[in-house]
Write a protein that holds these residues in place. Structure first.
Motif, PDB file in Angstrom:
ATOM      1  N   THR A 345      25.761  17.956  11.412  1.00  0.00           N
ATOM      2  CA  THR A 345      24.881  18.082  12.314  1.00  0.00           C
ATOM      3  C   THR A 345      25.519  18.061  13.903  1.00  0.00           C
ATOM      4  N   ASN A 346      26.402  17.671  14.413  1.00  0.00           N
ATOM      5  CA  ASN A 346      27.102  18.088  15.532  1.00  0.00           C
ATOM      6  C   ASN A 346      28.225  19.893  15.561  1.00  0.00           C
ATOM      7  N   TYR A 347      28.044  20.032  14.303  1.00  0.00           N
ATOM      8  CA  TYR A 347      29.208  20.698  14.270  1.00  0.00           C
ATOM      9  C   TYR A 347      28.694  21.782  12.398  1.00  0.00           C
ATOM     10  N   SER A 348      27.473  22.514  13.598  1.00  0.00           N
ATOM     11  CA  SER A 348      26.582  23.231  12.715  1.00  0.00           C
ATOM     12  C   SER A 348      27.253  24.573  12.628  1.00  0.00           C
ATOM     13  N   ASN A 413      48.293  37.473  11.379  1.00  0.00           N
ATOM     14  CA  ASN A 413      47.945  39.045  12.744  1.00  0.00           C
ATOM     15  C   ASN A 413      46.563  39.445  11.231  1.00  0.00           C
ATOM     16  N   GLU A 414      45.913  38.977  10.990  1.00  0.00           N
ATOM     17  CA  GLU A 414      44.354  38.906  10.494  1.00  0.00           C
ATOM     18  C   GLU A 414      43.026  38.575  11.473  1.00  0.00           C
ATOM     19  N   GLN A 415      41.983  39.942  11.514  1.00  0.00           N
ATOM     20  CA  GLN A 415      41.310  39.844  11.532  1.00  0.00           C
ATOM     21  C   GLN A 415      40.152  39.573  11.381  1.00  0.00           C
ATOM     22  N   PHE A 416      38.755  38.858  12.093  1.00  0.00           N
ATOM     23  CA  PHE A 416      37.458  38.627  10.826  1.00  0.00           C
ATOM     24  C   PHE A 416      36.221  38.527  11.991  1.00  0.00           C
ATOM     25  N   SER A 417      35.104  38.688  11.872  1.00  0.00           N
ATOM     26  CA  SER A 417      33.925  38.603  12.394  1.00  0.00           C
ATOM     27  C   SER A 417      33.072  38.626  12.024  1.00  0.00           C
ATOM     28  N   TRP A 418      31.852  37.501  12.840  1.00  0.00           N
ATOM     29  CA  TRP A 418      30.265  37.597  12.496  1.00  0.00           C
ATOM     30  C   TRP A 418      29.552  37.700  12.836  1.00  0.00           C
ATOM     31  N   ASP A 419      28.083  37.460  12.121  1.00  0.00           N
ATOM     32  CA  ASP A 419      26.955  38.242  13.045  1.00  0.00           C
ATOM     33  C   ASP A 419      27.157  36.848  13.704  1.00  0.00           C
ATOM     34  N   VAL A 420      26.566  36.601  14.939  1.00  0.00           N
ATOM     35  CA  VAL A 420      25.984  35.475  15.334  1.00  0.00           C
ATOM     36  C   VAL A 420      24.260  35.735  15.795  1.00  0.00           C
ATOM     37  N   TYR A 421      23.867  34.300  15.453  1.00  0.00           N
ATOM     38  CA  TYR A 421      22.011  34.618  15.616  1.00  0.00           C
ATOM     39  C   TYR A 421      21.854  33.188  16.826  1.00  0.00           C
ATOM     40  N   ASP A 422      22.610  32.263  16.975  1.00  0.00           N
ATOM     41  CA  ASP A 422      22.369  31.564  17.560  1.00  0.00           C
ATOM     42  C   ASP A 422      23.952  30.916  18.385  1.00  0.00           C
ATOM     43  N   LEU A 423      24.095  30.286  19.615  1.00  0.00           N
ATOM     44  CA  LEU A 423      25.039  29.789  20.530  1.00  0.00           C
ATOM     45  C   LEU A 423      25.646  28.724  20.301  1.00  0.00           C
ATOM     46  N   CYS A 424      24.325  28.006  20.094  1.00  0.00           N
ATOM     47  CA  CYS A 424      24.349  26.632  20.195  1.00  0.00           C
ATOM     48  C   CYS A 424      25.145  26.385  18.437  1.00  0.00           C
ATOM     49  N   GLY A 452      45.297  20.889   8.877  1.00  0.00           N
ATOM     50  CA  GLY A 452      44.896  20.666  10.560  1.00  0.00           C
ATOM     51  C   GLY A 452      43.306  21.807  10.332  1.00  0.00           C
ATOM     52  N   LYS A 453      43.455  20.843  12.273  1.00  0.00           N
ATOM     53  CA  LYS A 453      41.873  21.401  11.894  1.00  0.00           C
ATOM     54  C   LYS A 453      40.999  22.568  12.762  1.00  0.00           C
ATOM     55  N   VAL A 454      40.767  23.141  13.679  1.00  0.00           N
ATOM     56  CA  VAL A 454      40.754  23.378  14.612  1.00  0.00           C
ATOM     57  C   VAL A 454      39.039  24.025  15.390  1.00  0.00           C
ATOM     58  N   ARG A 455      38.754  23.751  15.993  1.00  0.00           N
ATOM     59  CA  ARG A 455      36.665  23.774  16.286  1.00  0.00           C
ATOM     60  C   ARG A 455      36.345  24.507  17.808  1.00  0.00           C
ATOM     61  N   ILE A 456      35.750  25.336  17.920  1.00  0.00           N
ATOM     62  CA  ILE A 456      35.476  26.330  19.084  1.00  0.00           C
ATOM     63  C   ILE A 456      34.004  26.726  18.723  1.00  0.00           C
ATOM     64  N   ARG A 457      33.216  25.541  19.790  1.00  0.00           N
ATOM     65  CA  ARG A 457      31.454  26.141  19.863  1.00  0.00           C
ATOM     66  C   ARG A 457      31.598  26.895  20.802  1.00  0.00           C
ATOM     67  N   LEU A 458      30.729  27.720  20.357  1.00  0.00           N
ATOM     68  CA  LEU A 458      30.432  29.366  21.061  1.00  0.00           C
ATOM     69  C   LEU A 458      29.462  29.295  22.419  1.00  0.00           C
ATOM     70  N   SER A 459      28.871  28.225  22.690  1.00  0.00           N
ATOM     71  CA  SER A 459      28.578  28.187  23.931  1.00  0.00           C
ATOM     72  C   SER A 459      28.925  28.296  25.080  1.00  0.00           C
ATOM     73  N   GLN A 507      14.590  28.761  22.249  1.00  0.00           N
ATOM     74  CA  GLN A 507      14.033  28.690  21.382  1.00  0.00           C
ATOM     75  C   GLN A 507      14.393  27.294  20.689  1.00  0.00           C
ATOM     76  N   PRO A 508      13.245  26.651  19.673  1.00  0.00           N
ATOM     77  CA  PRO A 508      13.831  25.473  19.531  1.00  0.00           C
ATOM     78  C   PRO A 508      14.808  25.904  18.413  1.00  0.00           C
ATOM     79  N   LEU A 509      15.795  24.950  18.625  1.00  0.00           N
ATOM     80  CA  LEU A 509      17.048  24.551  17.802  1.00  0.00           C
ATOM     81  C   LEU A 509      16.962  24.807  16.339  1.00  0.00           C
ATOM     82  N   LEU A 510      16.313  24.469  15.452  1.00  0.00           N
ATOM     83  CA  LEU A 510      16.145  24.378  14.377  1.00  0.00           C
ATOM     84  C   LEU A 510      15.024  25.177  13.912  1.00  0.00           C
ATOM     85  N   PRO A 511      14.767  26.417  12.812  1.00  0.00           N
ATOM     86  CA  PRO A 511      13.166  25.848  12.131  1.00  0.00           C
ATOM     87  C   PRO A 511      11.950  25.282  12.069  1.00  0.00           C
ATOM     88  N   LYS A 512      10.608  25.669  12.413  1.00  0.00           N
ATOM     89  CA  LYS A 512       9.308  25.578  13.028  1.00  0.00           C
ATOM     90  C   LYS A 512       9.074  24.129  11.466  1.00  0.00           C
TER      91      LYS A 512
END
Length: 773
Positions: A345-348, A413-424, A452-459, A507-512
């Motif tokens: 839940t903390n890393y959705s 040296n590879e680049q990727f992209s994603w659409d963002v719908y929520d900053l959290c 190893g692993k790296v996490r980056i929070r968008l907010s 907005q609510p964090l999760l769907p209604k």
């Protein structure tokens, strides 16, 4: 000798990327990675090839020779006009020759390969292709013999050009630093998508006209068993002990599109209350393609399902079908209004509902450049090599870089992209060693160890800013924490609309549906493990597969297991959270004890201002908060948060605690080790029990003020309330506050060193501890 302390800090880097040089102009593809020059050779087809016994007698293939680098196409049998349509990419910095040779050979047998002809190119004459130029048109070239003489028959169509990793041919090309003859398919860059997951809600209501095997059966224990794939759930036993049981109970499953397995509901009778043995009274198979899909909280329509009785030896099948008419009433629906949680839940990384109709517009674009890694350890002890690749996961899109062979400092040296719908949300990047690249194991059974692993929070990212940092790769092992190297990343979040981004916070964090019909904590935990299992199963069937250990590591499966280290870390987090309150109390005690007379007098003066001019109270509080926020904005952190070794207690934990943390459930330990851990856990739980009991005691003492459990204490409190009522009615409220604060802030020479009257009174009140056994 003490072990040297490892550096887990984040380091800012300055890579040679075009994005940092062009921050105001239009964005260009692959501007977050360093440009890598490649020579591309595209082999399309050949014609007129002649074998030793004439046309259509050769088994042709093409060998590309560039100094010490060689690449070969697939082999066609008995064909004079083969079509390969293969692309080869050679890293320019590794080219140590001035000539490129494309040799067409005939595979006579396992040992002998005769040359049919060749085409030579001068590398200095190879054209350069710059994006967005169109692809270079291929040409026919006549083959030459060993002496450079043109052959009378045989031509090869190909094209050769210089380009970068931004070329569209790069993704499917055979790459010189990421390919081996036996494992090319396992080294290429790929994009995966998680399956669309649904919550399957099965509300079993009642059964009708059940037929028991034993006609004299009394007090049957009837329940419903639901099966979907490998998952089996069961309802409670019906309170109605007859042939018409009732349950009205929900069972929740996770189903993935495309729906491959049906839902099987079976009504069973438990023969012995102390055993799991049961007999099936009837079953129904329901294809999920026929199940109702809903997006709101409207209840699904109930349906009666005819149960099929399992065949019994010695019974007439036709006669059995006529007499058997048992039914099951149930509501079954695929709930698309929920978000199916498959991550911790903390890393959705995604919070959208299953149904696209409920999605809000995207608010921006996330771009990730995976540049390189340094200081990686040797992962294959026998071969003494590391074949590293990266996996990044955000929302339902997984990306995998190509595998760099035999390198402790790989450059992707590879680049990727994603659409963002929520900053959290959180972007996760993992580094793994390719276990397929080893002798004798290319069948998909090799284990891919984590690096190893790296996490980056968008907010935590500012809009339209490029973050270039070197992140430490840290892995916690049973022997302790270990730094496995560093990975250099470039991250950018581009905001489409600033106001839409701000509105996202309201907005609510999760769907209604999560709020209209919430699921319990137990259900969410069970469903998350179901979703993670289904996701790993589906991705492991891709080519090349994302193996289960990779998906589990990226989704943090098992993160809710007991860990003394995590318990200590969470305890410190709570203390740190309360430290501000403790500091405030300590500061007030200093004011109250006149440690600084000037500060005490100033505080008392401000208190009088607040009392006599109350309308300034809220304005002053908000002004102070505003000024604090502006002051901290100047000193705000400029880098995203990362691993805190001190907070995680990775340096202070011991091997015994780590061994317990890595022990699976159920435990593999036995004997004295298990007993020692159980005793330690009991000790920790005992201390927690005492703390909870003390908190409950204090609260119950306050409740007992008016309970008359202690009649004298309650009489005192009631009389005090009556006197206080008259005093506060006669005396203005402002003067009551002034007198109370004056009494609290009185000089220490007017006090005694004993607890106050209020404390003494509360500590003498009764609690419910007297009623506990």
């Amino acid at each position: 000798m003490a072990k040297p302390k490892e550096d887990f800090s984040l380091k800012q880097t300055k890579p040679n990327i075009s994005g940092s040089k062009n921050t105001t102009g239009p964005l260009r593809p692959h501007d977050l990675v360093e440009q890598m020059q490649f020579m591309f050779v595209k082999i399309l087809k050949a014609k007129g090839l002649v074998g030793p016994d004439g046309p259509d007698t050769c088994d042709p293939y093409v060998e590309i020779i560039l100094g010490n680098c060689k690449g070969t196409t697939k082999i066609f049998e008995k064909k004079s006009s083969p079509e390969w349509n293969q692309v080869f990419a050679f890293k320019k910095e590794r080219i140590q020759t001035i000539t490129l040779e494309t040799v067409v050979r005939d595979k006579l047998n396992k040992v002998s390969h005769e040359m049919i002809g060749k085409v030579k190119f001068n590398i200095g004459d190879v054209p350069m292709r710059v994006q967005p130029d169109s692809p270079l048109a291929p040409q026919w070239y006549r083959l030459e013999d060993k002496n450079g003489v043109k052959l009378g028959a045989g031509e090869l169509m190909l094209s050769v050009w210089m380009g970068t990793q931004a070329d569209e041919a790069f993704s499917e090309a055979w790459i010189s630093d990421a390919a081996e003859s036996a494992g090319t398919a396992y080294t290429r860059s790929k994009i995966y998508h998680s399956p669309r997951l649904w919550y399957l809600r099965v509300n079993v209501i009642q059964g009708q006209d059940l037929v028991f095997r034993d006609k004299n059966r009394k007090n049957p224990e009837v329940f419903v068993r639901g099966t979907l794939g490998n998952l089996v759930l069961r309802s409670r036993s019906s309170p109605n002990k007859n042939e018409n049981p009732m349950w009205n109970e929900d069972m929740m499953f996770v189903a993935a599109e495309p729906f491959e397995e049906p839902l099987v509901l079976s009504v069973e009778d438990k023969l012995n209350p102390n055993k799991e043995e049961s007999v099936c009274l009837g079953r129904v198979v329901i294809p999920l393609q026929n199940v109702m899909k809903r997006v709101d909280n409207a209840p699904a329509s109930a349906r009666w399902y005819n149960l099929e009785r399992p065949e019994i030896a010695g019974e007439n099948k036709e006669q059995n079908e006529v007499k058997f008419a048992s039914k099951l009433n149930a509501r079954i629906s695929l709930d698309g209004g929920y978000h199916v949680l498959d991550e911790a839940t903390n890393y959705s990384s995604d919070l959208r509902s299953t149904v696209k109709l409920l999605w809000r517009p995207n608010i921006g674009l996330l771009e990730l450049g995976i540049l390189n890694a340094t200081g990686l350890p040797v992962m294959k002890g026998k071969e003494k090599r590391t074949d590293a690749y990266c996996v990044a996961k955000y929302a339902s899109k997984w990306v995998r870089t190509r595998t760099i062979l035999d390198s402790l400092a790989p450059q992707w040296n590879e680049q990727f992209s994603w659409d963002v719908y929520d900053l959290c949300t959180v972007l996760t990047i993992g580094v793994f060693d390719n276990g397929h690249i080893q002798a004798g194991d290319m069948a998909g059974k090799a284990f891919h160890p984590r690096i190893g692993k790296v996490r980056i929070r968008l907010s935590t990212l500012e809009s339209n800013r490029i973050y270039t940092y070197s992140y430490p790769l840290v892995v916690l092992q049973s022997s302790g924490v270990k730094k496995m190297g560093e990975i250099q990343l470039a991250v950018r979040f581009s905001c489409a609309s600033f106001f839409d981004t701000l509105q996202n916070y309201t907005q609510p964090l999760l769907p209604k549906m999560h709020y209209l019909n919430p699921l319990s904590v137990y259900q969410l935990d069970s469903l998350r493990h179901q979703a993670a299992f289904i996701t790993s199963l589906r991705l492991s069937r891709a080519e090349p597969p994302l193996r289960k250990e990779i998906v589990d590591y990226m989704l943090d499966v098992g993160s809710n297991m007991w860990s003394i280290r995590r318990a200590k870390a969470n305890y410190d987090r709570i203390l740190d959270l309360l430290s501000g309150i403790f500091a405030l109390i300590k500061w007030f005690e200093q004011i109250r004890n006149w440690k600084s007379p000037a500060a005490t007098m100033a505080f008392y003066f401000l208190f009088l201002v607040v009392v006599f001019v109350p309308k300034l109270t809220l304005s002053t509080i908000f002004l102070v908060l505003f000024l604090v926020g502006v002051w901290r904005c100047i000193k705000r952190p400029r880098h995203p948060p990362h691993l805190d070794a001190k907070l995680s207690h990775v340096d202070t934990t011991n091997e015994e605690e780590l061994d317990e943390e890595f022990d699976p459930l159920p435990s593999k330990k036995t004997g004295e080790v298990l007993k020692r851990r159980y005793d330690r856990l009991r000790g920790i739980a005992g201390r927690m029990q005492v703390v909870l009991g003390d908190l409950a005691t204090q609260g119950e003492r306050v409740q007992s003020l008016l309970s008359w459990r202690d009649p004298r204490a309650t009489m005192i409190f009631v009389c005090f309330c009556l006197v206080a009522c008259f005093v506060t009615y006669v005396t203005p409220f402002q003067y009551v506050l002034i007198l109370s604060m004056t009494y609290v802030l009185r000089h220490p020479r007017f006090r005694v060193g004993f607890p106050s009257v209020v404390q003494n009174f509360l500590r003498r009140l009764p609690a419910r501890t007297d009623s506990m056994l």
